[in-house]
Design a protein around this motif. Structure first.
Motif, PDB file in Angstrom:
ATOM      1  N   MET A  43     -25.244 -42.266  75.114  1.00 45.72           N
ATOM      2  CA  MET A  43     -24.882 -41.650  76.393  1.00 45.72           C
ATOM      3  C   MET A  43     -24.913 -40.139  76.211  1.00 45.72           C
ATOM      4  SD  MET A  43     -24.218 -44.170  78.552  1.00 45.72           S
ATOM      5  CE  MET A  43     -23.168 -43.489  79.846  1.00 45.72           C
ATOM      6  N   VAL A  44     -25.493 -39.444  77.181  1.00 43.75           N
ATOM      7  CA  VAL A  44     -25.600 -37.991  77.112  1.00 43.75           C
ATOM      8  C   VAL A  44     -25.096 -37.373  78.409  1.00 43.75           C
ATOM      9  CG1 VAL A  44     -27.530 -38.000  75.491  1.00 43.75           C
ATOM     10  CG2 VAL A  44     -27.986 -38.014  77.960  1.00 43.75           C
ATOM     11  N   LEU A  45     -24.639 -36.142  78.327  1.00 43.29           N
ATOM     12  CA  LEU A  45     -24.278 -35.392  79.526  1.00 43.29           C
ATOM     13  C   LEU A  45     -25.535 -34.712  80.052  1.00 43.29           C
ATOM     14  CD1 LEU A  45     -22.038 -34.273  81.438  1.00 43.29           C
ATOM     15  CD2 LEU A  45     -21.997 -32.257  79.936  1.00 43.29           C
ATOM     16  N   VAL A  46     -25.836 -34.935  81.320  1.00 38.27           N
ATOM     17  CA  VAL A  46     -27.001 -34.330  81.959  1.00 38.27           C
ATOM     18  C   VAL A  46     -26.503 -33.224  82.884  1.00 38.27           C
ATOM     19  CG1 VAL A  46     -29.089 -34.758  83.294  1.00 38.27           C
ATOM     20  CG2 VAL A  46     -28.127 -36.585  81.882  1.00 38.27           C
ATOM     21  N   VAL A  47     -26.943 -31.992  82.611  1.00 38.29           N
ATOM     22  CA  VAL A  47     -26.515 -30.839  83.418  1.00 38.29           C
ATOM     23  C   VAL A  47     -27.754 -30.060  83.841  1.00 38.29           C
ATOM     24  CG1 VAL A  47     -24.311 -30.662  82.203  1.00 38.29           C
ATOM     25  CG2 VAL A  47     -26.271 -29.287  81.432  1.00 38.29           C
ATOM     26  N   PRO A  48     -27.674 -29.312  84.943  1.00 36.43           N
ATOM     27  CA  PRO A  48     -28.828 -28.495  85.358  1.00 36.43           C
ATOM     28  C   PRO A  48     -29.045 -27.337  84.384  1.00 36.43           C
ATOM     29  CG  PRO A  48     -27.193 -28.727  87.140  1.00 36.43           C
ATOM     30  CD  PRO A  48     -26.547 -29.198  85.888  1.00 36.43           C
ATOM     31  N   ASP A  49     -30.294 -26.889  84.283  1.00 35.56           N
ATOM     32  CA  ASP A  49     -30.560 -25.651  83.549  1.00 35.56           C
ATOM     33  C   ASP A  49     -29.692 -24.540  84.143  1.00 35.56           C
ATOM     34  OD1 ASP A  49     -32.465 -26.842  81.969  1.00 35.56           O
ATOM     35  OD2 ASP A  49     -34.160 -26.186  83.195  1.00 35.56           O
ATOM     36  N   GLY A  50     -29.096 -23.730  83.298  1.00 40.13           N
ATOM     37  CA  GLY A  50     -28.253 -22.645  83.779  1.00 40.13           C
ATOM     38  C   GLY A  50     -26.797 -23.033  83.946  1.00 40.13           C
ATOM     39  N   HIS A  51     -26.473 -24.311  83.749  1.00 42.94           N
ATOM     40  CA  HIS A  51     -25.069 -24.742  83.823  1.00 42.94           C
ATOM     41  C   HIS A  51     -24.273 -24.080  82.703  1.00 42.94           C
ATOM     42  CE1 HIS A  51     -21.632 -27.555  83.395  1.00 42.94           C
ATOM     43  NE2 HIS A  51     -21.830 -27.817  84.684  1.00 42.94           N
ATOM     44  N   ARG A  52     -22.982 -23.910  82.900  1.00 39.11           N
ATOM     45  CA  ARG A  52     -22.130 -23.226  81.913  1.00 39.11           C
ATOM     46  C   ARG A  52     -22.138 -23.920  80.554  1.00 39.11           C
ATOM     47  NH1 ARG A  52     -17.158 -25.747  81.219  1.00 39.11           N
ATOM     48  NH2 ARG A  52     -16.775 -27.474  82.653  1.00 39.11           N
ATOM     49  N   LEU A  53     -22.444 -25.233  80.526  1.00 35.55           N
ATOM     50  CA  LEU A  53     -22.465 -25.974  79.267  1.00 35.55           C
ATOM     51  C   LEU A  53     -23.878 -26.199  78.731  1.00 35.55           C
ATOM     52  CD1 LEU A  53     -19.823 -28.733  80.135  1.00 35.55           C
ATOM     53  CD2 LEU A  53     -19.478 -26.744  78.654  1.00 35.55           C
ATOM     54  N   ALA A  54     -24.881 -25.650  79.404  1.00 40.96           N
ATOM     55  CA  ALA A  54     -26.264 -25.982  79.058  1.00 40.96           C
ATOM     56  C   ALA A  54     -26.637 -25.621  77.630  1.00 40.96           C
ATOM     57  CB  ALA A  54     -27.222 -25.302  80.037  1.00 40.96           C
ATOM     58  N   SER A  55     -25.999 -24.632  77.053  1.00 39.05           N
ATOM     59  CA  SER A  55     -26.342 -24.206  75.691  1.00 39.05           C
ATOM     60  C   SER A  55     -25.402 -24.799  74.639  1.00 39.05           C
ATOM     61  CB  SER A  55     -26.319 -22.679  75.598  1.00 39.05           C
ATOM     62  OG  SER A  55     -25.022 -22.176  75.914  1.00 39.05           O
ATOM     63  N   ALA A  56     -24.479 -25.649  75.054  1.00 35.56           N
ATOM     64  CA  ALA A  56     -23.535 -26.230  74.092  1.00 35.56           C
ATOM     65  C   ALA A  56     -24.251 -27.204  73.154  1.00 35.56           C
ATOM     66  CB  ALA A  56     -22.419 -26.951  74.838  1.00 35.56           C
ATOM     67  N   ARG A  57     -23.782 -27.266  71.907  1.00 32.25           N
ATOM     68  CA  ARG A  57     -24.386 -28.203  70.950  1.00 32.25           C
ATOM     69  C   ARG A  57     -23.828 -29.606  71.156  1.00 32.25           C
ATOM     70  NH1 ARG A  57     -24.719 -25.365  65.105  1.00 32.25           N
ATOM     71  NH2 ARG A  57     -26.676 -26.514  64.995  1.00 32.25           N
ATOM     72  N   THR A  58     -22.542 -29.698  71.431  1.00 29.30           N
ATOM     73  CA  THR A  58     -21.894 -30.957  71.787  1.00 29.30           C
ATOM     74  C   THR A  58     -20.835 -30.656  72.834  1.00 29.30           C
ATOM     75  OG1 THR A  58     -20.233 -30.798  70.038  1.00 29.30           O
ATOM     76  CG2 THR A  58     -22.250 -32.013  69.506  1.00 29.30           C
ATOM     77  N   VAL A  59     -20.424 -31.702  73.543  1.00 22.89           N
ATOM     78  CA  VAL A  59     -19.457 -31.555  74.632  1.00 22.89           C
ATOM     79  C   VAL A  59     -18.341 -32.572  74.422  1.00 22.89           C
ATOM     80  CG1 VAL A  59     -19.130 -31.708  77.131  1.00 22.89           C
ATOM     81  CG2 VAL A  59     -21.262 -30.795  76.213  1.00 22.89           C
ATOM     82  N   THR A  60     -17.114 -32.189  74.768  1.00 22.81           N
ATOM     83  CA  THR A  60     -15.995 -33.127  74.765  1.00 22.81           C
ATOM     84  C   THR A  60     -15.646 -33.487  76.206  1.00 22.81           C
ATOM     85  OG1 THR A  60     -14.246 -31.462  74.900  1.00 22.81           O
ATOM     86  CG2 THR A  60     -15.101 -31.990  72.700  1.00 22.81           C
ATOM     87  N   LEU A  61     -14.920 -34.558  76.379  1.00 24.26           N
ATOM     88  CA  LEU A  61     -14.506 -34.950  77.719  1.00 24.26           C
ATOM     89  C   LEU A  61     -13.587 -33.915  78.342  1.00 24.26           C
ATOM     90  CD1 LEU A  61     -13.959 -38.804  77.285  1.00 24.26           C
ATOM     91  CD2 LEU A  61     -15.998 -37.586  78.042  1.00 24.26           C
ATOM     92  N   ASP A  62     -12.804 -33.224  77.532  1.00 22.21           N
ATOM     93  CA  ASP A  62     -11.930 -32.154  78.057  1.00 22.21           C
ATOM     94  C   ASP A  62     -12.743 -31.043  78.716  1.00 22.21           C
ATOM     95  OD1 ASP A  62      -9.445 -33.221  77.372  1.00 22.21           O
ATOM     96  OD2 ASP A  62      -9.600 -32.490  75.313  1.00 22.21           O
ATOM     97  N   ASP A  63     -13.978 -30.839  78.242  1.00 18.65           N
ATOM     98  CA  ASP A  63     -14.821 -29.795  78.815  1.00 18.65           C
ATOM     99  C   ASP A  63     -15.267 -30.121  80.237  1.00 18.65           C
ATOM    100  OD1 ASP A  63     -14.824 -28.315  76.423  1.00 18.65           O
ATOM    101  OD2 ASP A  63     -16.531 -29.443  75.633  1.00 18.65           O
ATOM    102  N   LEU A  64     -15.063 -31.372  80.673  1.00 21.66           N
ATOM    103  CA  LEU A  64     -15.662 -31.845  81.923  1.00 21.66           C
ATOM    104  C   LEU A  64     -14.654 -32.041  83.052  1.00 21.66           C
ATOM    105  CD1 LEU A  64     -18.061 -34.501  80.357  1.00 21.66           C
ATOM    106  CD2 LEU A  64     -18.526 -32.099  80.855  1.00 21.66           C
ATOM    107  N   VAL A  65     -13.437 -31.620  82.830  1.00 21.22           N
ATOM    108  CA  VAL A  65     -12.377 -31.863  83.813  1.00 21.22           C
ATOM    109  C   VAL A  65     -12.730 -31.287  85.181  1.00 21.22           C
ATOM    110  CG1 VAL A  65      -9.979 -31.351  84.396  1.00 21.22           C
ATOM    111  CG2 VAL A  65     -10.575 -32.017  82.061  1.00 21.22           C
ATOM    112  N   ALA A  66     -13.352 -30.121  85.216  1.00 19.41           N
ATOM    113  CA  ALA A  66     -13.609 -29.438  86.494  1.00 19.41           C
ATOM    114  C   ALA A  66     -14.913 -29.872  87.159  1.00 19.41           C
ATOM    115  CB  ALA A  66     -13.635 -27.927  86.267  1.00 19.41           C
ATOM    116  N   GLU A  67     -15.668 -30.766  86.527  1.00 17.05           N
ATOM    117  CA  GLU A  67     -17.002 -31.097  87.037  1.00 17.05           C
ATOM    118  C   GLU A  67     -16.977 -32.153  88.144  1.00 17.05           C
ATOM    119  OE1 GLU A  67     -19.652 -29.481  86.228  1.00 17.05           O
ATOM    120  OE2 GLU A  67     -18.684 -28.294  84.662  1.00 17.05           O
ATOM    121  N   GLU A  68     -18.010 -32.127  88.981  1.00 18.40           N
ATOM    122  CA  GLU A  68     -18.252 -33.174  89.960  1.00 18.40           C
ATOM    123  C   GLU A  68     -19.375 -34.069  89.418  1.00 18.40           C
ATOM    124  OE1 GLU A  68     -19.211 -31.190  93.591  1.00 18.40           O
ATOM    125  OE2 GLU A  68     -17.099 -30.858  94.110  1.00 18.40           O
ATOM    126  N   PHE A  69     -19.152 -35.380  89.477  1.00 14.49           N
ATOM    127  CA  PHE A  69     -20.050 -36.321  88.809  1.00 14.49           C
ATOM    128  C   PHE A  69     -20.906 -37.116  89.780  1.00 14.49           C
ATOM    129  CE2 PHE A  69     -17.276 -35.507  85.292  1.00 14.49           C
ATOM    130  CZ  PHE A  69     -18.034 -35.778  84.158  1.00 14.49           C
TER     131      PHE A  69
END
Length: 298
Positions: free
Chosen positions: A168-194
């Motif tokens: 399972m991977v997180l899919v984000v648009p180019d230019g998203h605040r997390l787009a350059s992250a090497r890995t993501v945690t669930l805590d990083d996604l609290v503010a996102e709309e899914f």
């Protein structure tokens, strides 16, 4: 009464539609309707309530349906025993599968199977309610086999063998605040709309379970029923998505990021523990399962 009447009744009960049952059986709707009417006449009961917009099983129909499906299994057993003397396999298989899940090349598998077993009629049924619906249809006897995904262990009524998996991977648009992250945690996604699939779909359940285990709530703003289109909504800036990697490989304008503590999306070949598998079903299982996997006991 004859076997075809039982087959018509079972198909209509599974579809709750004479039209869809006829399509599934590849015969005229008038033949299905006449066969069910004839069965009702011989039994002296009504099997379906036709007074509503969508037909429903009567209480008598619900009582008789498991018996009819048991009888059809018994007929298949007789056929199998007879065929043992000729080594020819005939009959039919109804297989459920998930739409747009490409981890298993079902068309190629069916092509190989037909080459070796031209006397077997294979019917495919797309999942209408995700893997949860396929589980229900296996348990009820509407399906002989299903390619499905599970979140956690297989339900007790089923036997399931792992076929393939995808992270399972997180899919984000180019230019998203997390787009350059090497890995993501669930805590990083609290503010996102899914963007996600509806409840009942395995990928949705995997993600729901992961967030629940982390004690984090998330906002789902768009639900789509086809996993193959979910990443397109991300491309167009409508949110982010947690998807199996294969479902986002061709999406333009997105980044796919590893996510901590989200299990893989795994496809299984599953069957009911209760139903006896016909020779045709066993032949398909022998072809479908990788040689290194333990034998599925059907």
């Amino acid at each position: 009464m004859d076997v075809r009447q039982f087959e018509f009744f079972s198909a209509v009960a599974g579809e709750l539609s004479f039209t869809r049952a006829a399509e599934r059986l590849t015969i005229a709707q008038s033949a299905v309707s006449a066969g069910v009417r004839a069965l009702e006449g011989e039994l002296g009961v009504e099997l379906f309530d036709r007074s509503r917009r969508q037909i429903r099983l009567t209480s008598t129909g619900e009582l008789l349906l498991p018996k009819v499906r048991d009888a059809l299994d018994a007929v298949n057993e007789v056929r199998d025993v007879a065929q043992e003397t000729t080594r020819a396999i005939t009959g039919s298989i109804v297989i459920g599968l998930m739409t747009s899940v490409t981890l298993v090349n079902v068309p190629r598998l069916l092509g190989h199977f037909r080459t070796g077993h031209r006397g077997v009629d294979v019917r495919l049924r797309a999942a209408r309610r995700g893997s949860a619906g396929l589980v229900d249809e296996l348990v009820s006897g509407e399906l002989d086999l299903a390619f499905l995904a599970l979140s956690g262990p297989a339900p007790a009524p089923l036997i399931a063998v792992r076929i393939a998996s995808s992270p399972m991977v997180l899919v984000v648009p180019d230019g998203h605040r997390l787009a350059s992250a090497r890995t993501v945690t669930l805590d990083d996604l609290v503010a996102e709309e899914f963007i996600d699939l509806p409840p009942g779909y395995a990928s949705r359940q995997i993600v729901d379970d992961a967030f629940a285990a982390a004690g984090i709530e998330r906002r789902i703003t768009i639900e789509v029923s086809d996993i193959g289109t979910a990443a397109e909504y991300v491309t167009n800036g409508l949110g982010v998505a947690l998807l199996p990697e294969f479902a986002a490989n061709d999406a333009p304008g997105v980044r796919r990021l590893p996510v901590d503590n989200v299990p893989e999306f795994t496809v299984y070949l599953a069957a009911s523990r209760k139903r006896r598998a016909s020779a045709a079903v066993r032949a398909f299982v022998d072809l479908a399962l990788p040689r290194e996997e333990p034998e599925i006991r059907l």
